[in-house]
Design a protein around this motif. Sequence first.
Motif, PDB file in Angstrom:
ATOM      1  N   THR A 157      -8.647  -7.392   9.703  1.00  0.00           N
ATOM      2  CA  THR A 157      -7.876  -7.451   8.469  1.00  0.00           C
ATOM      3  C   THR A 157      -8.491  -6.540   7.424  1.00  0.00           C
ATOM      4  O   THR A 157      -9.693  -6.551   7.235  1.00  0.00           O
ATOM      5  CB  THR A 157      -7.871  -8.901   7.947  1.00  0.00           C
ATOM      6  N   PRO A 158      -7.654  -5.782   6.732  1.00  0.00           N
ATOM      7  CA  PRO A 158      -8.185  -4.981   5.627  1.00  0.00           C
ATOM      8  C   PRO A 158      -8.821  -5.878   4.584  1.00  0.00           C
ATOM      9  O   PRO A 158      -8.593  -7.074   4.548  1.00  0.00           O
ATOM     10  CB  PRO A 158      -6.946  -4.279   5.063  1.00  0.00           C
ATOM     11  N   TYR A 159      -9.576  -5.296   3.741  1.00  0.00           N
ATOM     12  CA  TYR A 159     -10.405  -6.029   2.820  1.00  0.00           C
ATOM     13  C   TYR A 159      -9.623  -6.831   1.792  1.00  0.00           C
ATOM     14  O   TYR A 159      -9.999  -7.921   1.456  1.00  0.00           O
ATOM     15  CB  TYR A 159     -11.356  -4.992   2.259  1.00  0.00           C
ATOM     16  N   GLU A 160      -8.468  -6.347   1.315  1.00  0.00           N
ATOM     17  CA  GLU A 160      -7.666  -7.101   0.352  1.00  0.00           C
ATOM     18  C   GLU A 160      -6.189  -6.740   0.537  1.00  0.00           C
ATOM     19  O   GLU A 160      -5.842  -5.571   0.622  1.00  0.00           O
ATOM     20  CB  GLU A 160      -8.083  -6.738  -1.078  1.00  0.00           C
ATOM     21  N   VAL A 161      -5.344  -7.759   0.622  1.00  0.00           N
ATOM     22  CA  VAL A 161      -3.900  -7.545   0.778  1.00  0.00           C
ATOM     23  C   VAL A 161      -3.189  -8.253  -0.363  1.00  0.00           C
ATOM     24  O   VAL A 161      -3.444  -9.428  -0.616  1.00  0.00           O
ATOM     25  CB  VAL A 161      -3.388  -8.119   2.117  1.00  0.00           C
ATOM     26  N   THR A 162      -2.300  -7.532  -1.060  1.00  0.00           N
ATOM     27  CA  THR A 162      -1.515  -8.143  -2.130  1.00  0.00           C
ATOM     28  C   THR A 162      -0.075  -7.645  -2.074  1.00  0.00           C
ATOM     29  O   THR A 162       0.202  -6.547  -1.604  1.00  0.00           O
ATOM     30  CB  THR A 162      -2.085  -7.811  -3.528  1.00  0.00           C
ATOM     31  N   VAL A 163       0.816  -8.483  -2.562  1.00  0.00           N
ATOM     32  CA  VAL A 163       2.211  -8.113  -2.784  1.00  0.00           C
ATOM     33  C   VAL A 163       2.380  -8.031  -4.288  1.00  0.00           C
ATOM     34  O   VAL A 163       2.044  -8.967  -5.011  1.00  0.00           O
ATOM     35  CB  VAL A 163       3.177  -9.161  -2.181  1.00  0.00           C
ATOM     36  N   ASP A 164       2.883  -6.906  -4.765  1.00  0.00           N
ATOM     37  CA  ASP A 164       3.074  -6.724  -6.207  1.00  0.00           C
ATOM     38  C   ASP A 164       4.408  -7.351  -6.608  1.00  0.00           C
ATOM     39  O   ASP A 164       5.469  -6.851  -6.225  1.00  0.00           O
ATOM     40  CB  ASP A 164       3.058  -5.245  -6.561  1.00  0.00           C
ATOM     41  N   LEU A 166       3.578   2.396  12.372  1.00  0.00           N
ATOM     42  CA  LEU A 166       4.402   3.381  11.680  1.00  0.00           C
ATOM     43  C   LEU A 166       3.591   4.641  11.401  1.00  0.00           C
ATOM     44  O   LEU A 166       4.066   5.755  11.613  1.00  0.00           O
ATOM     45  CB  LEU A 166       4.956   2.790  10.380  1.00  0.00           C
ATOM     46  N   LEU A 167       2.341   4.464  10.946  1.00  0.00           N
ATOM     47  CA  LEU A 167       1.482   5.626  10.693  1.00  0.00           C
ATOM     48  C   LEU A 167       1.212   6.410  11.978  1.00  0.00           C
ATOM     49  O   LEU A 167       1.134   7.634  11.960  1.00  0.00           O
ATOM     50  CB  LEU A 167       0.160   5.196  10.055  1.00  0.00           C
ATOM     51  N   ALA A 168       1.083   5.711  13.084  1.00  0.00           N
ATOM     52  CA  ALA A 168       0.769   6.372  14.352  1.00  0.00           C
ATOM     53  C   ALA A 168       1.969   7.102  14.952  1.00  0.00           C
ATOM     54  O   ALA A 168       1.798   8.126  15.608  1.00  0.00           O
ATOM     55  CB  ALA A 168       0.232   5.349  15.355  1.00  0.00           C
ATOM     56  N   THR A 169       3.174   6.596  14.739  1.00  0.00           N
ATOM     57  CA  THR A 169       4.337   7.154  15.417  1.00  0.00           C
ATOM     58  C   THR A 169       5.159   8.119  14.563  1.00  0.00           C
ATOM     59  O   THR A 169       6.034   8.809  15.098  1.00  0.00           O
ATOM     60  CB  THR A 169       5.261   6.031  15.928  1.00  0.00           C
ATOM     61  N   ALA A 170       4.904   8.189  13.273  1.00  0.00           N
ATOM     62  CA  ALA A 170       5.675   9.096  12.411  1.00  0.00           C
ATOM     63  C   ALA A 170       5.537  10.527  12.910  1.00  0.00           C
ATOM     64  O   ALA A 170       4.471  10.938  13.358  1.00  0.00           O
ATOM     65  CB  ALA A 170       5.181   8.998  10.971  1.00  0.00           C
ATOM     66  N   GLN A 171       6.609  11.281  12.817  1.00  0.00           N
ATOM     67  CA  GLN A 171       6.585  12.674  13.251  1.00  0.00           C
ATOM     68  C   GLN A 171       6.200  13.632  12.126  1.00  0.00           C
ATOM     69  O   GLN A 171       5.699  14.716  12.371  1.00  0.00           O
ATOM     70  CB  GLN A 171       7.948  13.074  13.809  1.00  0.00           C
ATOM     71  N   ALA A 224       2.691  -0.099   1.500  1.00  0.00           N
ATOM     72  CA  ALA A 224       3.918  -0.124   2.294  1.00  0.00           C
ATOM     73  C   ALA A 224       5.035  -0.564   1.365  1.00  0.00           C
ATOM     74  O   ALA A 224       4.926  -1.588   0.690  1.00  0.00           O
ATOM     75  CB  ALA A 224       3.781  -1.080   3.468  1.00  0.00           C
ATOM     76  N   PHE A 225       6.077   0.236   1.304  1.00  0.00           N
ATOM     77  CA  PHE A 225       7.228  -0.034   0.451  1.00  0.00           C
ATOM     78  C   PHE A 225       8.426  -0.351   1.346  1.00  0.00           C
ATOM     79  O   PHE A 225       9.028   0.560   1.919  1.00  0.00           O
ATOM     80  CB  PHE A 225       7.551   1.187  -0.423  1.00  0.00           C
ATOM     81  N   ARG A 226       8.751  -1.636   1.477  1.00  0.00           N
ATOM     82  CA  ARG A 226       9.923  -2.035   2.264  1.00  0.00           C
ATOM     83  C   ARG A 226      11.136  -1.944   1.358  1.00  0.00           C
ATOM     84  O   ARG A 226      11.181  -2.535   0.299  1.00  0.00           O
ATOM     85  CB  ARG A 226       9.784  -3.447   2.799  1.00  0.00           C
ATOM     86  N   LYS A 227      12.123  -1.174   1.823  1.00  0.00           N
ATOM     87  CA  LYS A 227      13.299  -0.942   0.991  1.00  0.00           C
ATOM     88  C   LYS A 227      14.390  -1.974   1.231  1.00  0.00           C
ATOM     89  O   LYS A 227      15.113  -2.326   0.306  1.00  0.00           O
ATOM     90  CB  LYS A 227      13.816   0.478   1.216  1.00  0.00           C
ATOM     91  N   ASP A 228      14.509  -2.477   2.447  1.00  0.00           N
ATOM     92  CA  ASP A 228      15.443  -3.578   2.688  1.00  0.00           C
ATOM     93  C   ASP A 228      14.639  -4.862   2.577  1.00  0.00           C
ATOM     94  O   ASP A 228      13.742  -5.104   3.342  1.00  0.00           O
ATOM     95  CB  ASP A 228      16.096  -3.442   4.063  1.00  0.00           C
ATOM     96  N   GLY A 229      14.915  -5.652   1.601  1.00  0.00           N
ATOM     97  CA  GLY A 229      14.106  -6.836   1.326  1.00  0.00           C
ATOM     98  C   GLY A 229      13.173  -6.611   0.157  1.00  0.00           C
ATOM     99  O   GLY A 229      12.616  -7.544  -0.396  1.00  0.00           O
ATOM    100  N   VAL A 230      12.985  -5.408  -0.256  1.00  0.00           N
ATOM    101  CA  VAL A 230      12.223  -4.978  -1.423  1.00  0.00           C
ATOM    102  C   VAL A 230      10.871  -5.695  -1.530  1.00  0.00           C
ATOM    103  O   VAL A 230      10.751  -6.760  -2.122  1.00  0.00           O
ATOM    104  CB  VAL A 230      13.026  -5.151  -2.731  1.00  0.00           C
ATOM    105  N   THR A 231       9.879  -5.066  -0.925  1.00  0.00           N
ATOM    106  CA  THR A 231       8.508  -5.576  -0.967  1.00  0.00           C
ATOM    107  C   THR A 231       7.558  -4.409  -1.113  1.00  0.00           C
ATOM    108  O   THR A 231       7.706  -3.394  -0.435  1.00  0.00           O
ATOM    109  CB  THR A 231       8.156  -6.331   0.337  1.00  0.00           C
ATOM    110  N   THR A 268      -0.431  -4.515  11.370  1.00  0.00           N
ATOM    111  CA  THR A 268      -0.299  -3.856  12.663  1.00  0.00           C
ATOM    112  C   THR A 268       0.969  -3.009  12.708  1.00  0.00           C
ATOM    113  O   THR A 268       0.952  -1.873  13.207  1.00  0.00           O
ATOM    114  CB  THR A 268      -0.304  -4.892  13.803  1.00  0.00           C
ATOM    115  N   ALA A 269       2.077  -3.523  12.184  1.00  0.00           N
ATOM    116  CA  ALA A 269       3.321  -2.751  12.141  1.00  0.00           C
ATOM    117  C   ALA A 269       3.166  -1.519  11.253  1.00  0.00           C
ATOM    118  O   ALA A 269       3.713  -0.451  11.546  1.00  0.00           O
ATOM    119  CB  ALA A 269       4.472  -3.624  11.646  1.00  0.00           C
TER     120      ALA A 269
END
Length: 170
Positions: free
Chosen positions: A4-11, A30-35, A155-162, A25-26
Amino acid sequence: MAGTPYEVTVDPRYSRPGAEPEDWTATLDLLATAQLYWLSTVLASGTPHVTPVAGAWHDDALWFCALPTEQKMRNLRTNPRCTMLTGTNVLGEGVDVTVTGEAVRVVDGAELEAAAQTFRTKYGPAWDYKVDGDLYQGAIGRAWGMRIAPRTVFAFRKDGVTQTRWRLAA
């Protein structure tokens, strides 16, 4: 990046009520598979400079390569702080991810070869770079291998806005 990263927050200012953080992990997947990624550096004048780059997630960091004479490399020699991002150009769906840290030139041949293999696996024959001393030799010439170890990931989720932020240990 194991664990786990050192600190996780949702703004809450940029997230729907009750939003849960994105899955780490997701996000790494995404970082690994982006073209395509966008690298943001700063010109000596203080003006932002953004350019598209091929990249690879390797050994807990984002990697890219560039000729030493390119503007992005001149910028990074003066100020190694940068942001690399990827995602979609669709409003209302998908996730955009930004990685902020310092770009460091890698000169160790074994590290360069391991990263080159990650690029070859990801991009196939288009990424034909071979390690030549402390450089990559390939289609664009003799390039530097660069590594950005993340300090902050968004990470900016656009559907669901997070908006999820991970702050990693320095």
